[in-house]
Design a protein around this motif. Sequence first.
Motif, mmCIF file in Angstrom:
data_model
loop_
_atom_site.group_PDB
_atom_site.id
_atom_site.type_symbol
_atom_site.label_atom_id
_atom_site.label_comp_id
_atom_site.label_asym_id
_atom_site.label_seq_id
_atom_site.Cartn_x
_atom_site.Cartn_y
_atom_site.Cartn_z
ATOM 1 N N SER A 182 55.690 71.355 13.421
ATOM 2 C CA SER A 182 57.297 71.541 12.957
ATOM 3 C C SER A 182 58.432 70.767 13.288
ATOM 4 O O SER A 182 58.336 69.473 13.871
ATOM 5 C CB SER A 182 57.690 73.357 13.814
ATOM 6 O OG SER A 182 58.089 72.557 15.026
ATOM 7 N N GLU A 231 52.107 77.196 7.077
ATOM 8 C CA GLU A 231 51.938 77.958 8.090
ATOM 9 C C GLU A 231 53.246 78.532 8.615
ATOM 10 O O GLU A 231 53.579 78.008 9.911
ATOM 11 C CB GLU A 231 50.545 78.576 8.887
ATOM 12 C CG GLU A 231 48.917 78.048 7.432
ATOM 13 C CD GLU A 231 47.763 78.000 8.856
ATOM 14 O OE1 GLU A 231 48.094 77.521 10.415
ATOM 15 O OE2 GLU A 231 47.315 77.560 8.928
ATOM 16 N N ASN A 232 53.699 80.276 8.715
ATOM 17 C CA ASN A 232 54.305 80.301 8.927
ATOM 18 C C ASN A 232 55.554 79.772 9.316
ATOM 19 O O ASN A 232 56.003 79.346 8.079
ATOM 20 C CB ASN A 232 54.019 80.937 10.558
ATOM 21 C CG ASN A 232 53.112 81.730 10.779
ATOM 22 O OD1 ASN A 232 52.661 82.562 9.719
ATOM 23 N ND2 ASN A 232 52.396 82.308 11.383
ATOM 24 N N ASP A 233 55.993 79.026 10.619
ATOM 25 C CA ASP A 233 57.105 78.215 10.304
ATOM 26 C C ASP A 233 55.836 76.742 11.089
ATOM 27 O O ASP A 233 56.927 75.884 11.578
ATOM 28 C CB ASP A 233 57.754 78.634 11.607
ATOM 29 C CG ASP A 233 57.622 78.958 12.574
ATOM 30 O OD1 ASP A 233 55.886 79.199 12.760
ATOM 31 O OD2 ASP A 233 58.485 79.159 13.525
ATOM 32 N N LYS A 234 54.910 76.532 11.124
ATOM 33 C CA LYS A 234 54.608 75.389 11.397
ATOM 34 C C LYS A 234 53.377 75.066 10.051
ATOM 35 O O LYS A 234 53.435 74.896 8.772
ATOM 36 C CB LYS A 234 53.272 75.860 12.220
ATOM 37 C CG LYS A 234 54.059 75.568 13.934
ATOM 38 C CD LYS A 234 52.626 75.843 14.088
ATOM 39 C CE LYS A 234 53.609 76.433 15.558
ATOM 40 N NZ LYS A 234 52.906 77.561 16.096
#
Lengths: 268, 299
Positions: free
Chosen positions: B225, B248-251
Amino acid sequence: MINLLTIEWLKLKNYKGFWILTGLYYVSLLFVCTGVMGFLYWLETKGANFQGITPTIIPFYEFPDIWHNLTYLASFIKIFLAFLVIISITNEYSYRTIRQNIIDGMDKKGFLFSKISLIATFSVVNTLFIAVVGLIMGLIFSTVHDLGSILYYAEFLLAHALELFTFLMFAFLIGLLVKKAGFAIVLIGLYSLIIEPIISVAWTDAIGTAVVPFLPITAMNHLIRVPFQRYIFMEIQDYIAWKDLLIVIGWAITFTYLSYLTLKKRDL
Amino acid sequence: MSTVLHINNLSKNYGKVKALQNLDLHVEKGNIYGLLGPNGSGKTTTLGIILGVTNASSGEYSWFGEAPTAQVRRKIGAILESPTFYPYLSGEQNLKVICAIKQVPLTAIEPVLKMVNLFERKDDPFKGYSLGMKQRLAIASAMLADPSVLILDEPTNGLDPQGIAEIRELIVSIAQSGKTIILASHLLDEVQKVCTHFAVLKRGKKIYAGSVNEALAESETVEMSAPDMEALLHRAQSFTHLKSFQHENDKLVVKLEDGANVSDLHKHLIEGNIVLNHLTVKRKSLEKQFLELLAQAND
Ligand SMILES: Nc1ncnc2c1ncn2[C@@H]1O[C@H](COP(=O)(O)OP(=O)(O)O)[C@@H](O)[C@H]1O
Ligand SMILES: [Mg+2]
């Protein structure tokens, strides 16, 4: 061959059990070879006599009869030497060292030859032992000392070596097949002291009479026949018969070859 | 590279039990080759055959490109299953027997005993040794003829953690001297720590063979990230060796192609002036893969 014997020597030379058994065996052999005079004296004190002959005048240690007499007696304790041979092969199985020997770079033939060289050594040492003890006893008790008389029956010594070698190869094969010392010893004892002697006495029909001389233990026993009836003036076979010799050699080759096949075919 | 061991279509039956089925294997010089498989999968059977103590039912093998002979085995150091020695002989006397078999001078004994730390105990009978000492004597005996190939079958079996550590250290140091090692083990962790290559056996069949690094790389995922996620996504996409790419999500989670590594990707990002605040490389453990392999091969 020298290297194979060296390997066998390195395995055994620090093995206490081996030396104890070997020591006991040769003490017994010495006793058997030298004790006859004492035994005859003992018989005499018990009042024994053989058709009017007092035991102590029996010329047991007379050259050249001595070789026939001694090698005949010595063959009775060969079974103890067989125990040593059995232990030397069954140990290799119980320790699984036979497998490691092969892994380390022996081939199966080499392994077999190392054991054969041990057996051959036993046969030769045993024969030399009897030769030396017999020579000493003969020089003490015999009435004739000329070289011709001393060497006259020396063929019995060679026959003894062959008989021993064949019997020890038989023991080796049984040890190899059953892998357990106790079991092998019982089998050898049962077969050579009980089963085959009974067969050879009981099987008296035409087929039996033809077959029995070819049985291994019987053939080995026939090689050197009982010498003692000569002292009651009966005829004895005082020579090695070619037929017996060939049968025993045949068995020696058979035992060796069967050992080789067993080793070759079997996973270790 | 030269071939050390070539196994071709090797099979072994024990009655109805198919202990080994049509095994092909190739070991090159310098490989630390793991033979991995659960108990009863045919590892010892394989080693027994190539060491001349088990008769194969069919198939063949060659050492150093030559038909196998006892002479060739003298150039191989090997232990099958447990260490086997004459119990009544001392460590040194046992090695003397092996010197006579391998036809190497007795002067070879001292260095190998020192290497495995048994020199002080050389005169004690083998039967009094601890399991760890027995195992070390076995390694010493295998090293006696300075062999170019070492074969070890479950060398840490039954040892305590310290013993295991000692033996592994020994294997790694021997490996560094450039010897080829074939190591059978049911412990994945052992193969992963020690080996460069491995094959997986299951019920006598080979179900996988390859290099340990490749096997590990196959399952590498990289998680990243950055403060500026947009820029990261953009730059990362231009890296040419990606197998997969997921936000995915913040990654950002990517998988790399075979042969590419994380530092190449990182360099690519730096050159694009991307600053990361998170980077992890996740390896699916070989254990998981091993179990998956075994499950896949379930027939
Ligand atoms: N001497 C033997 N007789 C019968 N079956 C055997 C023998 N040796 C091994 N086996 C069988 O062969 C298979 C493979 O055994 P093995 O090679 O010892 O496996 P591993 O070393 O991988 O644990 C097993 O099913 C085992 O029971
Ligand atoms: Mg095994």
